[in-house]
Design an enzyme around this catalytic site. Structure first.
Site, PDB file in Angstrom:
ATOM      1  N   ASP A  84       5.831  -6.478   7.481  1.00 34.33           N
ATOM      2  CA  ASP A  84       7.217  -6.221   7.875  1.00 34.33           C
ATOM      3  C   ASP A  84       7.182  -5.712   9.314  1.00 34.33           C
ATOM      4  O   ASP A  84       6.138  -5.337   9.835  1.00 34.33           O
ATOM      5  CB  ASP A  84       7.865  -5.222   6.901  1.00 34.33           C
ATOM      6  CG  ASP A  84       9.388  -5.344   6.887  1.00 34.33           C
ATOM      7  OD1 ASP A  84       9.940  -6.030   7.767  1.00 34.33           O
ATOM      8  OD2 ASP A  84      10.030  -4.734   6.013  1.00 34.33           O
ATOM      9  N   CYS A 275      -0.758  -0.478 -21.848  1.00 37.44           N
ATOM     10  CA  CYS A 275      -1.731  -0.686 -20.776  1.00 37.44           C
ATOM     11  C   CYS A 275      -2.896   0.281 -20.977  1.00 37.44           C
ATOM     12  O   CYS A 275      -2.863   1.144 -21.856  1.00 37.44           O
ATOM     13  CB  CYS A 275      -1.074  -0.502 -19.407  1.00 37.44           C
ATOM     14  SG  CYS A 275      -0.839   1.218 -18.911  1.00 37.44           S
TER      15      CYS A 275
HETATM   16  N1  GUN Z   1      12.651  -3.903   3.532  1.00 33.69           N
HETATM   17  C1  GUN Z   1      13.662  -3.626   2.697  1.00 33.69           C
HETATM   18  N2  GUN Z   1      14.826  -4.156   3.156  1.00 33.69           N
HETATM   19  C2  GUN Z   1      14.531  -4.798   4.298  1.00 33.69           C
HETATM   20  C3  GUN Z   1      15.323  -5.562   5.241  1.00 33.69           C
HETATM   21  O1  GUN Z   1      16.523  -5.751   5.091  1.00 33.69           O
HETATM   22  N3  GUN Z   1      14.651  -6.092   6.312  1.00 33.69           N
HETATM   23  C4  GUN Z   1      13.298  -5.902   6.509  1.00 33.69           C
HETATM   24  N4  GUN Z   1      12.701  -6.452   7.564  1.00 33.69           N
HETATM   25  N5  GUN Z   1      12.549  -5.180   5.638  1.00 33.69           N
HETATM   26  C5  GUN Z   1      13.173  -4.646   4.554  1.00 33.69           C
HETATM   27 ZN    ZN Z   2       1.326   1.773 -19.511  1.00 32.45          ZN
END
Ligand code: GUN
Ligand code: ZN
Length: 657
Positions: A84, A275
């Site tokens: 991200d 689990c």
């Molecule tokens: N992680 C959670 N929501 C978002 C989003 O809207 N954009 C990005 N880039 N990462 C996220």
């Molecule tokens: Zn469990």
């Protein structure tokens, strides 16, 4: 990059190809903290992970280390890694120390498999002006990222995130604009606040209004969705990827994930699953442990239930029971039940994706099932069906109904103008949940017999049947209704008739009705002309092969009773139904391959009948409507038009001389 292996509703089992290997979807990407990660997520089932390129970039040591050693070494994971861009930090702190271009460049430099541009996650329910101006920047940055990738010949796959807050037209606009870009993956962003506040109904609107405008041949990621309670719902809407920080964040907080919701350790008397952790320890054991040890064990449980749910979802897609799973899961919370009810608003769209027949039977799980696309599809077919003069409505029996109906059917109530009964000019239909009215001739077709519903009708079902009756009764001169239906629906009818009413079974009539329902009204007459011989299975008594003299016209598929074409059947269908009915038109280049009986790839299809759905029998023709071959569609019309890779039609035979 993305191939579809199996589908149900809008859900897909697919394969996402990356330079660090293939990933089976729907998949969950556990969030890896570039510095603090202590849990080996691979050990618990992760094939792909996600981490944050901005956090690495902001940390002086990590920044250089990632460049020198590569991202995969830095986080010690040799499979595919998504990163991200810092957008989340942007949404929390209002600002980040990096530009869009810099973050794309940096992600490429450290060797990420799937990078993300610096979108602006606009929160739900903001002022429209804010959503609009944010969106402009998000789209601009997505364009910049794609151009940068093209100009520099970058291999890294690219996410273009759909934003637009809770304004449906903005979500639509964003998705349409982004799909023009040819990005590699399309995440749907800024949905975390909706999920955290249980706005699941709004989540459905946001996801669907994004999804309907995205290409079908790319993977979609529901960003920040990490609670297994929503996975099935999201997959049914077309989501292929999830990411979860929830497994560790909840564990830090002594909370255990489950498909039924979240359990607080302090309230647990019993461990909630089977689990390794839940089998080995009691809640007291965990409570007595040092914090870190306990956190890791709860995180292990959280990952286990999340991956187990994804396995179950993929299995449900293979067998065609995804909606049953969604309806079951969404009973975990009333807000999720709202989400299922909201799905009904998108049924016409779901119908375009749902395969015509499935391996598993349709189960009625509650009034929400009456809104499913299978029901809508049958209803639309009934509306188009040419009607006889009278309608005779029978109560449900064992299925297939037609097999268990014989002899005089008893006294009937009359609704509408009374006149002599002409059995030859009457439609015989069973009234039942969930398909309303089922013509006896076609009752063996999937899912009209391949379904199960409670025998005790709830009041929603009764209302539904009454509306059904109101709608269709008007199309007939006289309607005769069996006393059991009159009683169960509490209908106000007085006049009874005791004419001799029998249902005369007739194989050829039945075959013609099936052909009409399957291929279009009037096709039955044309398909089954000549000296018709019907061959049945000795074991089950079901129709198997239909000949004209010794020439095979069609086979009847045992699993769903749909007709499967032979060469002769394909020729007759081609002559009976005019272009573009039941047709897939291929380009000149692929003509010899089709004639040769080779399967048809999506990219060779110029156009096709919009009514084609997965598992339909189709004719393969050229632009002059010359019949080249025939086969079984693997996709629906929208998907065939949308895909550039993969098979569309599994050809049965070509017409090469
Ligand atoms: N992680 C959670 N929501 C978002 C989003 O809207 N954009 C990005 N880039 N990462 C996220
Ligand atoms: Zn469990």
């Amino acid at each position: 990059m993305f191939e579809i292996k199996a589908k149900d509703m809008r859900g897909r089992v697919g394969v996402l190809k990356t330079k660090h290997g293939d990933v089976k979807t729907p998949a969950l990407m556990p969030v890896i903290h570039p510095r603090k990660q202590e849990i080996d997520v691979k050990k618990y089932g992760a094939d792909i992970v996600i981490t944050n390129a901005y956090l690495i970039y902001k940390d002086e040591d990590l920044k250089q280390k990632a460049i020198d050693e590569g991202l995969h070494n830095l986080i010690n994971f040799d499979g595919p890694v998504m990163t991200d861009s810092g957008s989340f930090q942007l949404s929390v702190y209002g600002d980040v120390d990096i530009t869009n271009k810099e973050v794309i460049e940096y992600q490429e430099m450290i060797g990420t498999d799937i990078g993300t541009s610096l979108d602006i996650p606009t929160a739900p329910f903001v002022e429209r002006e804010k959503a609009e101006s944010d969106l402009e920047i998000t789209i601009e940055r997505a364009k910049e990222a794609v151009e940068f990738k093209k100009q520099n010949n970058i291999e890294m796959l690219l996410n273009s995130v759909v934003q637009g807050s809770t304004f449906m037209d903005l979500r639509q606009k964003c998705a349409s604009e982004l799909s023009k870009l040819d990005a590699d993956l399309y995440p749907i962003g800024a949905v975390v606040p909706l999920m955290e506040s249980y706005h699941y109904k709004e989540l459905v609107d946001v996801v669907m209004n994004s999804m309907m405008y995205l290409p079908d041949n790319t993977a979609r990621h529901l960003m920040g969705a990490g609670h297994p309670m929503v996975f099935a719902l999201a997959v049914a809407m077309g989501c292929d990827l999830f990411d979860s920080a929830a497994y560790i964040l909840y564990a830090e907080d002594d909370r255990l994930l489950s498909t039924r919701g979240t359990f607080k350790l302090e309230n647990l008397q019993e461990m909630p699953c089977s689990c390794e952790v839940c089998s080995k320890y009691t809640p007291d054991d965990l409570r007595a442990m040092p914090k870190k040890e306990r956190r890791d064990l709860i995180a292990q449980h959280n990952l286990h239930v999340s991956f187990a749910e994804l396995r179950l979802i993929r299995q449900a897609i293979y067998e065609g029971s995804l909606m049953e799973l969604v309806e079951e899961r969404c009973r975990a919370h009333p807000a999720l039940l709202d989400a299922v009810r909201q799905l009904k608003n998108y049924n016409e769209n779901f119908e375009q994706y749902d395969p015509r027949s499935k391996k598993s039977a349709f189960f009625y799980t509650g009034p929400e099932s009456l809104g499913r696309s299978e029901v809508l599809r049958h209803h639309d077919k009934l509306q188009e069906m040419p009607k006889k003069r009278d309608l005779i409505i029978l109560p449900p029996s064992r299925k297939p109904y037609s097999k268990f109906i014989s002899g005089k059917l008893g006294e009937f109530y009359v609704c509408g103008k009374r006149h002599d009964v002409h059995l030859d000019d009457s439609d015989f239909m069973v009234m039942d949940i969930p398909f309303g009215l089922i013509p006896l001739e076609i009752d063996e077709l999937y899912p009209l017999s391949q379904n199960a519903a409670p025998k005790i009708w709830d009041s929603d079902s009764k209302d539904y049947l009454k509306t059904f009756l109101d709608e269709f009764a008007g199309e007939y001169e006289q309607v005769l209704i069996h006393p059991r239906i009159v009683r169960n629906l509490d209908l106000d009818l007085k006049d009874k008739v005791d004419d001799e009413i029998r249902y005369a079974k007739d194989d050829v009539k039945k075959l013609k009705a099936i052909a009409d329902y399957q291929f279009g009204w009037g096709v039955g007459e044309a398909l089954f002309k000549g000296n018709i011989n019907v061959e049945k299975s000795k074991k089950t008594g079901k129709i198997r092969h239909i000949y004209d003299g010794k020439t095979l016209i069609v086979n009847m598929r045992a699993s769903d009773s749909y007709l499967v074409l032979s060469k002769e059947g394909a020729k007759r269908l081609h002559a009976a139904a005019s272009y573009p009915k039941n047709r897939v038109v291929v380009n000149k280049d692929s003509e010899p391959f089709a004639l040769d009986g080779k399967s048809v790839f999506s990219k060779f299809v110029i156009e096709c009948d919009e009514n084609i759905r997965a598992r339909d029998e189709v004719l393969i023709v050229n632009e002059e409507d010359k019949l080249l071959a025939y086969g079984k569609s693997l996709l629906s019309a929208v998907e065939i038009n949308n895909f550039q890779t993969g098979q569309a039609i599994k050809t049965r035979k070509g017409f090469k001389k």
